[in-house]
Design a protein around this motif. Sequence first.
Motif, mmCIF file in Angstrom:
data_model
loop_
_atom_site.group_PDB
_atom_site.id
_atom_site.type_symbol
_atom_site.label_atom_id
_atom_site.label_comp_id
_atom_site.label_asym_id
_atom_site.label_seq_id
_atom_site.Cartn_x
_atom_site.Cartn_y
_atom_site.Cartn_z
ATOM 1 N N SER A 96 -31.472 -14.214 -24.790
ATOM 2 C CA SER A 96 -32.430 -15.039 -24.061
ATOM 3 C C SER A 96 -33.714 -14.276 -23.778
ATOM 4 O O SER A 96 -34.817 -14.804 -23.934
ATOM 5 N N LEU A 97 -33.592 -13.012 -23.375
ATOM 6 C CA LEU A 97 -34.778 -12.239 -23.009
ATOM 7 C C LEU A 97 -35.679 -12.012 -24.222
ATOM 8 O O LEU A 97 -36.901 -12.187 -24.153
ATOM 9 N N VAL A 98 -35.092 -11.640 -25.347
ATOM 10 C CA VAL A 98 -35.877 -11.388 -26.552
ATOM 11 C C VAL A 98 -36.576 -12.658 -27.021
ATOM 12 O O VAL A 98 -37.768 -12.654 -27.352
ATOM 13 N N SER A 99 -35.839 -13.769 -27.054
ATOM 14 C CA SER A 99 -36.427 -15.017 -27.542
ATOM 15 C C SER A 99 -37.558 -15.490 -26.639
ATOM 16 O O SER A 99 -38.581 -15.997 -27.119
ATOM 17 N N PRO A 102 -29.824 -1.001 -16.997
ATOM 18 C CA PRO A 102 -30.332 -0.205 -18.121
ATOM 19 C C PRO A 102 -30.301 -0.960 -19.449
ATOM 20 O O PRO A 102 -31.237 -0.844 -20.247
ATOM 21 N N ARG A 103 -29.249 -1.733 -19.675
ATOM 22 C CA ARG A 103 -29.190 -2.506 -20.920
ATOM 23 C C ARG A 103 -30.240 -3.610 -20.943
ATOM 24 O O ARG A 103 -30.847 -3.883 -21.979
ATOM 25 N N GLN A 104 -30.459 -4.224 -19.788
ATOM 26 C CA GLN A 104 -31.489 -5.259 -19.732
ATOM 27 C C GLN A 104 -32.874 -4.656 -19.970
ATOM 28 O O GLN A 104 -33.731 -5.281 -20.618
ATOM 29 N N LEU A 105 -33.103 -3.457 -19.456
ATOM 30 C CA LEU A 105 -34.376 -2.792 -19.700
ATOM 31 C C LEU A 105 -34.553 -2.481 -21.180
ATOM 32 O O LEU A 105 -35.662 -2.576 -21.720
ATOM 33 N N MET A 106 -33.456 -2.106 -21.850
ATOM 34 C CA MET A 106 -33.524 -1.873 -23.288
ATOM 35 C C MET A 106 -33.888 -3.152 -24.029
ATOM 36 O O MET A 106 -34.751 -3.148 -24.922
ATOM 37 N N TRP A 107 -33.266 -4.273 -23.659
ATOM 38 C CA TRP A 107 -33.584 -5.551 -24.304
ATOM 39 C C TRP A 107 -35.011 -5.980 -23.971
ATOM 40 O O TRP A 107 -35.684 -6.611 -24.802
ATOM 41 N N ILE A 145 -47.488 -12.954 -15.467
ATOM 42 C CA ILE A 145 -46.392 -13.755 -14.910
ATOM 43 C C ILE A 145 -45.078 -13.395 -15.591
ATOM 44 O O ILE A 145 -44.028 -13.249 -14.940
ATOM 45 N N ALA A 146 -45.096 -13.250 -16.914
ATOM 46 C CA ALA A 146 -43.879 -12.868 -17.632
ATOM 47 C C ALA A 146 -43.371 -11.511 -17.160
ATOM 48 O O ALA A 146 -42.162 -11.306 -16.982
ATOM 49 N N VAL A 147 -44.277 -10.562 -16.947
ATOM 50 C CA VAL A 147 -43.889 -9.236 -16.479
ATOM 51 C C VAL A 147 -43.288 -9.315 -15.078
ATOM 52 O O VAL A 147 -42.264 -8.675 -14.781
ATOM 53 N N ALA A 148 -43.888 -10.102 -14.187
ATOM 54 C CA ALA A 148 -43.385 -10.216 -12.818
ATOM 55 C C ALA A 148 -41.979 -10.828 -12.794
ATOM 56 O O ALA A 148 -41.085 -10.333 -12.095
ATOM 57 N N ILE A 149 -41.763 -11.909 -13.557
ATOM 58 C CA ILE A 149 -40.442 -12.545 -13.579
ATOM 59 C C ILE A 149 -39.403 -11.600 -14.158
ATOM 60 O O ILE A 149 -38.289 -11.459 -13.620
ATOM 61 N N ASN A 150 -39.746 -10.924 -15.255
ATOM 62 C CA ASN A 150 -38.821 -9.978 -15.860
ATOM 63 C C ASN A 150 -38.492 -8.841 -14.891
ATOM 64 O O ASN A 150 -37.334 -8.404 -14.794
ATOM 65 N N GLY A 151 -39.496 -8.363 -14.167
ATOM 66 C CA GLY A 151 -39.267 -7.284 -13.221
ATOM 67 C C GLY A 151 -38.384 -7.688 -12.054
ATOM 68 O O GLY A 151 -37.522 -6.912 -11.611
ATOM 69 N N ILE A 152 -38.564 -8.887 -11.543
ATOM 70 C CA ILE A 152 -37.706 -9.379 -10.455
ATOM 71 C C ILE A 152 -36.265 -9.503 -10.936
ATOM 72 O O ILE A 152 -35.316 -9.163 -10.225
ATOM 73 N N GLY A 153 -36.089 -9.989 -12.169
ATOM 74 C CA GLY A 153 -34.741 -10.078 -12.728
ATOM 75 C C GLY A 153 -34.091 -8.713 -12.872
ATOM 76 O O GLY A 153 -32.897 -8.542 -12.559
ATOM 77 N N LEU A 154 -34.845 -7.707 -13.322
ATOM 78 C CA LEU A 154 -34.299 -6.353 -13.444
ATOM 79 C C LEU A 154 -33.903 -5.794 -12.085
ATOM 80 O O LEU A 154 -32.873 -5.119 -11.952
ATOM 81 N N ALA A 155 -34.704 -6.062 -11.058
ATOM 82 C CA ALA A 155 -34.372 -5.583 -9.713
ATOM 83 C C ALA A 155 -33.076 -6.228 -9.221
ATOM 84 O O ALA A 155 -32.226 -5.562 -8.610
ATOM 85 N N MET A 156 -32.887 -7.516 -9.503
ATOM 86 C CA MET A 156 -31.664 -8.184 -9.065
ATOM 87 C C MET A 156 -30.452 -7.663 -9.822
ATOM 88 O O MET A 156 -29.361 -7.522 -9.254
ATOM 89 N N LEU A 157 -30.619 -7.360 -11.088
ATOM 90 C CA LEU A 157 -29.510 -6.783 -11.852
ATOM 91 C C LEU A 157 -29.148 -5.395 -11.320
ATOM 92 O O LEU A 157 -27.965 -5.023 -11.278
ATOM 93 N N HIS A 158 -30.156 -4.624 -10.913
ATOM 94 C CA HIS A 158 -29.888 -3.320 -10.283
ATOM 95 C C HIS A 158 -29.126 -3.515 -8.974
ATOM 96 O O HIS A 158 -28.221 -2.726 -8.653
#
Length: 490
Positions: A423-426, A108-113, A78-91
């Motif tokens: 927020s992402l790291v925490s 790219p910066r979000q993917l680094m974080w 679930i964490a991976v899916a939510i993070n992935g949807i957020g990355l797609a929206m940032l793209h």
Amino acid sequence: MVTVSEHAPRTRRNVELVLLVLAVAISAGAYGLVGAGVNGEWPAQLYLYGAGFAVLSLVVHVTLRLRAPYADPVLLPIAVAINGIGLAMLHRIDLARVGNDDFSPLAPRQLMWAAIGVGLCTAVLWLLRDHRVLRRYTFTAMVAGLALLALPMLPLIGTEINGARIWISLGPFGFQPGELAKIVLTVFFAGYLVTQRDNLSLAGRKVLGLHLPRGRDLGPILIAWMASVGVLVVERDLGTSLLFFGVFVAMLYVATERVSWILIGMGLFVGGAVIAWRIFDHVNARVAAWLDPFDPAVYDRELGSSYQLVQGMFGMSNGGLVGTGFGRGMPTLVPYSESDFIFAALGEELGLAGLFALLCLYMVLVQRGFRTAIGVRDGFGKLLAAGLAFTIALQCFVVAGGVTRVIPLTGLTMPLLAYGGSSLVSNWIIVGLLLRISDSARRPAPAVQQQPPDAGATQVVSLGPGASAGTGSAGPDDDATTNLRKGGSP
């Protein structure tokens, strides 16, 4: 010899792997649909993005197989899916902003974080073998949490953005220490309340059929209330203040099961909110934008206007039931669509159905966190898991409620979804802690040999999931240890 043993639960790691494949597919599919919606073709780097995201997911999965084989199999996918949807929206937002003078790609910066967050999640699982070790650092966590909250007030590194002083600048990097403070303070709350819960559970006078706590026990909640008000006054951070106090009251209720603590906490919060509304301009502006966002005087205000709230509502209205589709909306018309208002941007392109699906993912994530709290045997683990799960739940409610105008805006961001390294790291650290506690909750207990008093046969007894035998593994408040002592020494 008589043997009494429970059937050992399955690790469910293969189930987790299948769900991870589905989560990565959803993430890569969303990324590809963004490119197809904007440019009419699949992105050339889609396979590279999918492979990179799959590697990050597999790192945590392999670590779980080695270090926490009985951890909850649903939390990570679930964490991976939510993070992935957020990355797609940032793209998607990056593609809409290409050509702007101040354009700087966010994905790219979000993917680094995300890689840093996954690395810290892995470190938690690898280095923290038993969550009960954290109880030793109860008051150290308190000092660390208060220090983190105070860092933005330092003259050299503290930075004020949009009226709130919640950031620190370290060279080219900015960080929000309050995001880490919520984790260490949750550790402190869990350690403190598990020690003091018996005193806090004592009932005082009965008023209107409700057992109120004793006056001498009101100190902790009053201190938490004053600290949250202090954060609101000094740093002008309504979101952190609400989160800090709300998590403490929720954990206080879990520890004592006294409804009176909830009512007292709500009374203190409402009283503090009314005072802040009357005294502080930035709180007054947010309340005015919430009450009447379409008022021209509020909409055109230079500071604290309702412009972004109105634009977000128009965007969600444009999305309708099923949305315009990835790449077909206009997210750049909403200020801070990458952070505070990413929920509204997704509402436009995914529609009401998409937002419901996203909220269901959060609901399952929180539910598994509370299920972990119920399953773990020690009191500290119960409070810590419940506090971390409630942190995610409260953030989701506050952000979604602010964007949809249920409550005033607070400045918090959707966990694992919105742009922001802090927020992402925490939140990845929170996922790691929940995985570690869930492993303890679901792990089968080692068998203990006992000599029955009326027979010479040896009996093998299993203490049940989450329990453990021996002086080195059971905490002082472990139910299994108590039952073992009552039944005789092994």
